[in-house]
Structure formats: C-alpha cells, structure tokens
Design a protein around this motif. Structure first.
Motif, short mmCIF file in Angstrom:
data_model
loop_
_atom_site.label_atom_id
_atom_site.label_comp_id
_atom_site.label_asym_id
_atom_site.label_seq_id
_atom_site.Cartn_x
_atom_site.Cartn_y
_atom_site.Cartn_z
N ALA A 1 0.85 -1.20 0.00
CA ALA A 1 0.00 0.00 0.00
C ALA A 1 0.88 1.25 0.00
N THR A 2 0.63 2.15 -0.94
CA THR A 2 1.45 3.36 -1.04
C THR A 2 1.09 4.35 0.06
N ASP A 3 2.06 5.20 0.39
CA ASP A 3 1.86 6.18 1.47
C ASP A 3 0.67 7.09 1.18
N ALA A 4 0.56 7.57 -0.05
CA ALA A 4 -0.51 8.52 -0.39
C ALA A 4 -1.89 7.88 -0.24
N LYS A 5 -2.02 6.60 -0.60
CA LYS A 5 -3.32 5.94 -0.51
C LYS A 5 -3.74 5.72 0.94
N VAL A 6 -2.78 5.52 1.83
CA VAL A 6 -3.09 5.23 3.23
C VAL A 6 -3.38 6.50 4.01
N LEU A 7 -2.85 7.62 3.56
CA LEU A 7 -2.97 8.87 4.33
C LEU A 7 -4.42 9.25 4.60
N ASP A 8 -5.29 9.04 3.63
CA ASP A 8 -6.71 9.37 3.81
C ASP A 8 -7.29 8.67 5.03
N GLU A 9 -6.97 7.40 5.20
CA GLU A 9 -7.47 6.63 6.34
C GLU A 9 -6.75 7.03 7.63
N LEU A 10 -5.47 7.34 7.52
CA LEU A 10 -4.68 7.69 8.70
C LEU A 10 -5.22 8.93 9.40
N VAL A 11 -5.67 9.90 8.63
CA VAL A 11 -6.15 11.17 9.21
C VAL A 11 -7.67 11.27 9.18
N LEU A 12 -8.34 10.12 9.19
CA LEU A 12 -9.79 10.08 9.05
C LEU A 12 -10.50 10.91 10.11
N ASP A 13 -9.97 10.94 11.33
CA ASP A 13 -10.62 11.66 12.43
C ASP A 13 -9.98 13.01 12.71
N CYS A 14 -9.15 13.50 11.80
CA CYS A 14 -8.43 14.76 12.03
C CYS A 14 -9.02 15.89 11.19
N ARG A 15 -8.84 17.10 11.69
CA ARG A 15 -9.28 18.29 10.95
C ARG A 15 -8.31 19.44 11.24
N ASP A 16 -8.29 20.40 10.31
CA ASP A 16 -7.57 21.66 10.51
C ASP A 16 -6.10 21.44 10.87
N LYS B 1 -12.48 18.32 2.45
CA LYS B 1 -13.22 17.50 3.42
C LYS B 1 -12.87 17.83 4.86
N ARG B 2 -11.59 18.08 5.14
CA ARG B 2 -11.17 18.18 6.54
C ARG B 2 -10.32 19.41 6.84
N ARG B 3 -10.18 20.30 5.87
CA ARG B 3 -9.33 21.47 6.05
C ARG B 3 -7.92 21.07 6.46
N ILE B 4 -7.42 20.01 5.83
CA ILE B 4 -6.06 19.55 6.06
C ILE B 4 -5.20 20.00 4.88
N HIS B 5 -4.14 20.75 5.18
CA HIS B 5 -3.25 21.27 4.16
C HIS B 5 -2.05 20.32 4.05
N LEU B 6 -1.99 19.55 2.99
CA LEU B 6 -0.89 18.60 2.77
C LEU B 6 0.27 19.32 2.09
N LEU B 7 1.46 19.21 2.70
CA LEU B 7 2.65 19.90 2.21
C LEU B 7 3.77 18.89 1.93
N PRO B 8 3.71 18.19 0.82
CA PRO B 8 4.78 17.23 0.51
C PRO B 8 5.96 17.92 -0.18
N LEU B 9 7.15 17.36 -0.01
CA LEU B 9 8.28 17.83 -0.80
C LEU B 9 7.99 17.54 -2.27
N ARG B 10 8.24 18.49 -3.14
CA ARG B 10 7.92 18.32 -4.55
C ARG B 10 9.02 17.53 -5.27
N LYS B 11 8.60 16.71 -6.23
CA LYS B 11 9.55 16.01 -7.07
C LYS B 11 10.20 17.00 -8.03
#
Length: 293
Positions: A183-198, A219-229
């Motif tokens: 399972a890739t990191d990006a696909k799991v992240l949605d479930e990992l932060v299921l109960d998180c907001r802001d 959905k959750r006002r979560i700002h994802l900041l990944p290092l860019r390729k």
C-alpha cells in the motif's frame, strides 16, 4: 535526543512503578468515561489489566520483545511487584485481548502531553518485516501478494506490513495504523487522518498527489505539504523547501527510536493479532517516554 535514556539509566523498579502508575491512571480515566467496568462478564482477574500491560511494556522495552525470556525474568525477579502472575499462555491471551485498551491508554496519555494549539504534523511510514522477501509465501501470520513491498530509500524489498504515523514537531506520535507492505503512502494517508481536521501535514515526495491534496483540504481542512519532485511544475520556494526538509527528518527520528529502543520493525508475534499487539505496546512505550523525564 535522550528520550529513552531512562530505560538504562533509571533503576528498574522506579521505571516499572512509574509506568504502572501512568497506565493505571489512564485505565481508570477510561473506565470513568465509559461509566462502567471494561470487563462486562465474570469476576475481576487477580492479575489486573494494568499489570498485564505493564509487564508487556517490560518485555518490549527491556527484552526486545522476547516474551518467554522477559516473562521468565518477571516471574523470577519481580514477584514483589507483581504478586498475582499467571502462566505465560494466559498472559499472552490477555495481552492480545487488551490491544484496544492499550491503544486507548496511549491516546489518553497523548492527549495529556500534546499541545492542542499545535496544528502541524509530519507523516511518514516504515517497514515492518515479518519474514524475508524470498520466504514471504511461507508466512502463516499474513498471506497474500499485497504483503510484498519495496523500500525505495534503501532500494530493497521486504515482506510484511508498513507502519504509517503522523507525529508532532516534538516527535510525539499522534495517529498511526498498519497497512500491507504494498500500500502506497498517499493511498493510506486518507485513512490515517480520518478523524483529524484543521492540520498542516508535512510529508516526503511519496505524498505528491494533487487529487489527495484537494480532497483533504475540502473535506477536513487539512493542508498537505509534501516535498515536490524535481520534475513537477509547481515547486515550493527555496526557503519553504528547506524548512519542510528540516522538519520532516523528525519523523525519521521517531521511527529510528522505535526501531533501536523497542525493535518495532521486527515484532515477535505468531499471528497478525500478535504483531499488532506488540507494535501497539511499543508505541505506548514510546509515548510513556515523554512522561519519564
């Protein structure tokens, strides 16, 4: 630095009794929230749940998960602290049955420690090796091609699970879950932060996913900041990229501590439930370290 030094520097009895006090206090708070005993049927066991969890912490912290050796040591040398020890098979069963309470206690302690105004998290994953890659098809605790994975940073393959976690800038584990190795990191992240907001979540290049970034924000006002390729058109400025890179390394330190101090990357369970219980105990031990200063 020095988060787990107490394991070797403090007297054993002081460490164990402090663990027990924190675990039992959290256990009692959990019972109070439920307004009922956690055990619905039968009499209370002579060896309490808090004692079972404390002995599990001893095994993972002092004996690298060697249950037989650790439990034999407790029986031989720590009988004054644990006066109602049960046989090892019953202990192992009780420990697995308590996995959800172990996690509930960790969350209670996390809430006591965490700065509620801190809205920054760092996310990453680490491999949990259950068997060598070539012998993965013989594994009995987990079965399926989805448990064969790749560690890109080490250019290697492994068979097992992947531990995904978000941590604070102070390196306290906030949320965690286990997923199959493929399972890739990006696909799991949605479930990992299921109960998180802001939140603002910093990740490495594996979390680059424009659709995921938009979905988490809407959905959750979560700002994802990944290092860019390097080949991406949208890039962060040099200052932001440097800050993200420096902060992101703190989650790697968390996984390093879990590995070196608690051997989390090679759990010694004989079933999937056993693996999960041992990993949950290691993460509880890591959380308790913040209270041991």
């Amino acid at each position: 630095n020095g988060l787990t030094n107490y394991i070797t520097e403090m007297p054993w009895e002081e460490t164990i009794t402090t663990w027990y006090a924190h675990v039992d206090d959290a256990y009692q708070r959990l019972c109070a929230k439920l307004s009922r005993p956690l055990r619905q049927r039968g009499p209370e066991p002579t060896m309490s749940d808090s004692e079972v969890i404390t002995v599990a912490l001893i095994i993972e912290s002092f004996f690298q998960g060697h249950e037989e050796v650790g439990y034999a040591f407790v029986c031989q040398y720590l009988g004054d602290l644990f006066r109602h020890l049960i046989d090892l098979d019953r202990f192992n069963t009780r420990r697995r049955d308590l996995v959800w309470i172990i996690e509930a206690i960790r969350r209670d302690l996390r809430n006591q420690i965490i700065d509620q105004s801190d809205r920054v998290r760092i996310v990453d994953s680490a491999p949990i090796t259950l068997m060598t890659y070539t012998r993965g098809s013989r594994c009995k605790s987990v079965v399926g091609s989805e448990y064969f994975g790749v560690v890109t940073s080490k250019k290697g393959k492994f068979f097992g699970l992947r531990l995904h976690a978000t941590v604070t800038a102070d390196q306290l584990i906030d949320e965690w879950l286990l997923a199959p190795a493929s399972a890739t990191d990006a696909k799991v992240l949605d479930e990992l932060v299921l109960d998180c907001r802001d939140l603002s979540i910093i990740g490495d290049k594996a979390y680059n996913d424009a659709e995921l970034e938009e979905r988490l924000w809407l959905k959750r006002r979560i700002h994802l900041l990944p290092l860019r390729k390097d080949n991406q058109q949208a890039q962060w400025s040099d200052d932001i990229r440097r800050i993200l890179g420096q902060v992101r390394h703190r989650v790697e330190t968390v996984f390093s501590t879990l590995t070196t101090a608690f051997n989390v990357q090679r759990p010694r369970g004989r079933s999937l439930a056993g693996h999960v219980t041992r990993i949950a105990t290691c993460i509880l031990a890591h959380t308790l370290s913040f209270l041991m200063a």
